[in-house]
Design a protein around this motif. Structure first.
Motif, short mmCIF file in Angstrom:
data_model
loop_
_atom_site.label_atom_id
_atom_site.label_comp_id
_atom_site.label_asym_id
_atom_site.label_seq_id
_atom_site.Cartn_x
_atom_site.Cartn_y
_atom_site.Cartn_z
N THR A 1 186.64 33.61 81.92
CA THR A 1 185.56 33.11 81.06
C THR A 1 185.44 31.54 81.35
OG1 THR A 1 187.20 32.35 79.34
CG2 THR A 1 186.31 34.70 79.21
N SER B 1 176.61 25.90 72.87
CA SER B 1 177.26 25.11 73.75
C SER B 1 178.79 24.67 72.92
CB SER B 1 176.58 23.81 74.55
OG SER B 1 177.86 23.14 75.00
N THR C 1 183.65 32.73 74.79
CA THR C 1 185.13 31.94 75.19
C THR C 1 186.09 32.22 73.90
OG1 THR C 1 184.21 29.97 73.72
CG2 THR C 1 183.55 30.26 76.10
N LEU D 1 179.23 28.70 78.38
CA LEU D 1 178.94 27.52 77.33
C LEU D 1 179.10 28.22 75.82
CD1 LEU D 1 175.98 25.74 78.83
CD2 LEU D 1 178.20 24.94 78.42
N ASN D 2 178.47 29.35 75.69
CA ASN D 2 178.28 29.94 74.24
C ASN D 2 179.73 30.30 73.71
OD1 ASN D 2 177.91 32.16 72.06
ND2 ASN D 2 175.87 31.59 72.75
N GLY D 3 180.12 29.88 72.65
CA GLY D 3 181.37 30.43 72.04
C GLY D 3 181.36 31.84 71.89
N GLY E 1 184.55 25.31 77.01
CA GLY E 1 183.05 25.53 77.61
C GLY E 1 182.77 24.32 78.60
#
Length: 478
Positions: free
Chosen positions: A226, A180, A241, A236-238, A231
């Protein structure tokens, strides 16, 4: 199942209680919602709306994101911005029009936005350790149209302040990409307040704009479909993103300046210079450009494949700073307990694209499409050699859920040999990390959004098993 069920209920409750308390403790006010921007203001001058629709931002790293919406030579009359007030379940903001104050301020070129985002994360199996953690953030934004505020034409001011509290789940995954990213910015743990953006923008013409100030670079990276690099709306996951090869060189919050040449509302070429120091929680004047400089050029070409909008772009970054291969970066989970020699200079290069695949005939802003990134970085001091991701997302295909969004994506992160060989017995690494994420952002009201999320990750650390992470995000727009 009981653990997850009570976790979902807790996330909503915590989101409401923490938001009220945090807003009362911090008097900073700020945001300018895109839907409420004054006439003539760049459409991306503030955070993306809580439920993103047809993206208007370029699909590459653009530190100018907050200022790259300059109008074409003969723009059509802008639509009347939506009112702040109205019935509780229909209004844009939970607190409405503040007794008419918001509308009056908007007429004078000043808009505000305040929103709270709380994320509950559960490492259900695998990872470094199974755990259930909650961490939230409150973002305060302010946008000023200089001409309407009594300054001069083409001037804009944007401020971004934030608070964070709780414990991030990313420390329990064994992965380098944060499960996250909203939880680890501006810092991954503890209660913290930060002024991460103070940006001054000047449009020199209809096609050339400049900016200077303290720049929130995650806010700037807003690749279509995205949900943005913070986020808080989409993935949520880097890893879904922001391209990981860029994070060695680009700080989260730092001083910078640059310019962009526009074609319509798109920056077809931009160039930015940043202080290499990351200073989100301090003013940074004591270290102002004392440890190198970062150069970020970008080419971004709008496309019309299939008669639908998209972008093809290339982004580069080069830093003169001296790094160790495990030096802390704001966008990646920290690697602790090791020391490494330092080396001057680090570079990265990425190709990026986004393409709309469907737009509703009655409302082109309701659309969904695909995005992707492919990146390469130096072998040392960058910890990552390769990066790739691809995903689909956008407006919900369910006709009756017009404010909902969805996303599904995959990322791959290739590690450099220099990191793998640093201390293979103390902290052994695999040669790669990869993961899949799925989310569905449900609009309970226009100002309240609940997002269930699930991730399946093979982490970089060998001592951590393949893991499943369940998440629940609650966002309230005040």
């Amino acid at each position: 199942m009981r653990k997850l069920y009570f976790g979902l209920l807790a996330a909503v409750a915590v989101g409401l209680t923490h938001t009220s308390r945090g807003a009362a403790q911090n008097p900073i006010a700020a945001p300018a919602p895109p839907a409420a921007l004054p006439e003539g203001a760049p459409p991306a001058a503030a955070q993306p709306p809580a439920i993103p629709t047809q993206p208007v931002s370029p699909g590459a790293f653009d530190a100018l994101q907050g200022i790259t919406g300059c109008a074409p030579a003969e723009p059509p009359a802008p639509p009347t911005p939506p009112p702040f007030g109205g019935p509780l379940l229909e209004r844009q903001k939970f607190l409405g029009d503040w007794g008419g104050a918001r509308e009056r301020l908007r007429e004078r070129g000043i808009t505000f936005d305040i929103y709270s985002t709380n994320v509950l994360g559960d490492v259900a199996n695998g990872g470094s350790r199974e755990s259930l953690q909650q961490r939230g953030r409150i973002d305060y934004l302010m946008h000023v149209d200089g001409e309407k505020a009594g300054l001069w034409k083409g001037a804009f001011i944007d401020l971004h302040a934030e608070m964070a509290y709780g414990t991030a789940i990313s420390g329990y995954t064994g992965a380098l990409e944060p499960a996250s990213i909203a939880q680890i910015l501006p810092t991954p743990n503890g209660y913290v307040g930060a002024l991460t953006g103070v940006k001054f923008t000047q449009a020199l013409s209809e096609r050339l704009i400049t900016f200077v100030g303290k720049i929130n670079t995650a806010e700037a990276f807003n690749q279509p479909f995205t949900g943005g690099a913070l986020g808080i709306d989409g993935f949520l996951n880097g890893g879904l993103t922001i391209p990981a090869v860029l994070v060695r060189t680009i700080p989260y919050s730092t001083y910078g300046a640059g310019f962009a040449y526009l074609k319509g509302a798109d920056p077809v070429f931009s160039f930015s210079i940043f202080d290499a120091n990351n200073t989100p929680t301090r003013d940074g004047f004591d270290t102002f450009f004392d440890n190198g400089v970062v150069f970020v050029p970008q080419i971004n070409v709008p496309t019309k494949f299939f008669g639908l909008p998209g972008h093809q772009g290339i982004t580069g970054s080069y830093s003169t700073k001296r790094y160790g291969i495990i030096d802390r970066t704001a966008f990646i989970n920290p690697i602790l307990g090791l020391a490494a020699p330092t080396k001057s200079g680090s570079w990265a290069l990425t190709y990026n694209f986004d393409q709309t695949l469907y737009a509703a005939p009655d409302n082109p802003k309701r659309s969904w499409g695909t995005f992707g990134n492919l990146g390469l970085a130096d072998q040392n001091p960058s910890p990552f050699r390769w990066f790739a991701n691809i995903g689909f997302g956008g407006s919900s295909p369910i006709a009756s859920r017009k404010l909902d969004t969805f996303g599904v994506g995959y990322y791959y992160l290739g590690l450099n040999n220099a990191l793998q060989n640093l201390a293979p017995r103390v902290l052994p690494f695999r040669d790669h990390e990869q993961g899949v994420e799925l989310f569905y952002n449900c609009a309970v009201t226009r100002w309240c959004h609940i997002t269930p999320d699930v991730q399946f990750v093979i982490p970089a650390q060998k001592r951590a098993d393949a893991l499943t992470v369940f998440g629940l995000r609650a966002k309230i727009d005040f």
